[in-house]
Enzyme design. Sequence first.
Site, PDB file in Angstrom:
ATOM      1  N   GLY A   1      26.975  12.849 -27.642  1.00 31.01           N
ATOM      2  CA  GLY A   1      26.375  13.466 -26.457  1.00 31.01           C
ATOM      3  C   GLY A   1      26.843  12.775 -25.186  1.00 31.01           C
ATOM      4  O   GLY A   1      27.009  13.414 -24.134  1.00 31.01           O
ATOM      5  N   ALA A   2      27.091  11.472 -25.296  1.00 28.21           N
ATOM      6  CA  ALA A   2      27.509  10.719 -24.113  1.00 28.21           C
ATOM      7  C   ALA A   2      28.871  11.198 -23.614  1.00 28.21           C
ATOM      8  O   ALA A   2      29.154  11.157 -22.417  1.00 28.21           O
ATOM      9  CB  ALA A   2      27.538   9.232 -24.422  1.00 28.21           C
TER      10      ALA A   2
ATOM     11  N   GLY B   1       0.837  -1.189   0.000  1.00 25.76           N
ATOM     12  CA  GLY B   1       0.000   0.000   0.000  1.00 25.76           C
ATOM     13  C   GLY B   1       0.875   1.243   0.000  1.00 25.76           C
ATOM     14  O   GLY B   1       2.048   1.219  -0.382  1.00 25.76           O
ATOM     15  N   GLY B   2       0.302   2.343   0.479  1.00 24.66           N
ATOM     16  CA  GLY B   2       1.037   3.609   0.503  1.00 24.66           C
ATOM     17  C   GLY B   2       2.288   3.526   1.346  1.00 24.66           C
ATOM     18  O   GLY B   2       3.168   4.389   1.243  1.00 24.66           O
TER      19      GLY B   2
END
Length: 525
Positions: free
Chosen positions: A419-420, A184-185
């Site tokens: 870009g790397a 759950g939460g």
Amino acid sequence: MAQDTRHSGAQKGHAMKDILQELSERRGAARLGGGQKRLDSQLAKGKLSARERIELLLDEESFEEYDMFVTHRCTDFGMENQKPAGDGVVTGWGTINGRMVYVYSQDFTVLGGSVSATHAKKICKIMDMAMQNGAPVIGMNDSGGARIQEGVDSLGGYGEIFQRNIMASGVVPQISMIMGPCAGGAVYSPAMTDFIFMVKDTSYMFVTGPDVVKTVTNEQVTAEELGGASTHTKKSSVADAAFENDVEAIAEVRRLIDFLPLSNRQKPPVRPFFDDVARVETSLDTLVPDNPNQPYDMKELITKIADEGDFYEIQADFAGNILTGFIRLEGQTVGVVANQPLVLAGVLDIDSSRKAARFVRFCDAFEIPILSLVDVPGFLPGTTQEYRGVIKHGAKLLFAYGEATVPKVTLITRKAYGGAYVVMASKHLQADVNYAWPTAEIAVMGAKGATEIIHRADMADADKIAQHEADYNERFANPFVAAERGFVDEVIQPRSTRKRISRAFAALRSKKQTMPWKKHNNIPL
Ligand code: HXC
């Protein structure tokens, strides 16, 4: 008169004995948690009790407990007749190798370790103290979640814990150990902490359990498949590591704490080291194979650089194309981010970018210097990556490196393409010292791809294409073009890497870098 005094003294002595007896009995009852039967059933599942876990985690006799006698205030559903002392969580502080940590350990034998308002309050109390006093918080989670009998009071209690997780983030290290159910939460408190460790076969985490999944989506799945340790360390990356049992998990957390500062107000600890900082590793001269497409194990480089070869890996089972973890150099903690040519040629993709970005941000928040070891052919192309948002996820790593003001030392061993190259702690992102091995290749892309684009007209002529590729390699398959521009500070011999990197970090120990004022940045999420 004198007789009266003696008499009352004797009475007092007697009463004190009773009082101490009562304290001892109350303590004994609190220590039994939900009773021997439930404790036995906990042990039968292969789990330790909440108190055994604390004992193992902390240095002997160092635990100072708080709120042992706290009980819940619920009067619904007959709860007024069930008021176990401690209310299902053991809290306090102690030391790990002499350094202070705050700790809570949920007791599944008491109402399933479920979280009531007072249970939550106990956790909040030690979190507040941890923030004020500057010490990590280690939470050992073993709980059926919100205490059903308390309704919204219990949810409110969780909310108070969540808010403190947020406030403590970047102030003190927060570590979650999942040692039983976490559903759950309730999973959102661990999710906001720095590291999550799970125990194989006895722990799980999910937002909704298998029954709800079946009802809503008609999927049939076991608790283990849905949220077990393997799922979260290999698929979802929610957890950072999985261990065989409670004992191993606790030992590893003790090891991790040794690498970390106690808070953002302190430096990481300096450990004694017995490893020559100038140690020469001739084997590194041949680590990079002659064939540029042949992989090698980047972990070998990490362990050969590190003091005593000790590498504490984080998220070892996820996104193997990038390695993250801690080493020490001259006894000082250093965070390592390294492309791993053995997996997908070390390419950057969504998973590896997210994994490394989070690690870089942790290091920066806690003043841990960052070593980046680069051998990266670029970002992984394709629709799967683009549709899932590689642009934004890749940008996380770029952003994390660019905003990090801790000492940053980078070494390019082989490929640093496109870009790397920029993303992996390049000079352009304000890295402090950038080294390259003579085998480094720094270019927009590999020779084949580049030739296909800039010499498209010659594609039918194999000889010409081969010549173009050779020319391109001659020009770019080396570190010297970048070195000529000062993007690489020095081309170093592989064998002397440990010494050069250690000296670089030593020179950066007093580094101070400020960034423009802002409320906070807006890192792409
Ligand atoms: C009160 C609980 C409890 C809970 C377990 N118990 N969960 N009591 N509130 N949430 C009690 C049981 O009544 C039982 O009491 C004891 O703990 C042990 O539970 P068992 O069911 O016998 O153990 P086991 O078979 O191992 O199963 C464990 C379990 C199951 C899978 C965790 O108990 C379970 O499903 N519990 C409910 C889980 C749940 O739905 N929680 C709410 C999640 S939502 P006795 O007296 O018999 O020993 C949530 C919201 C948080 O947490 C939101 C935050 C914003």
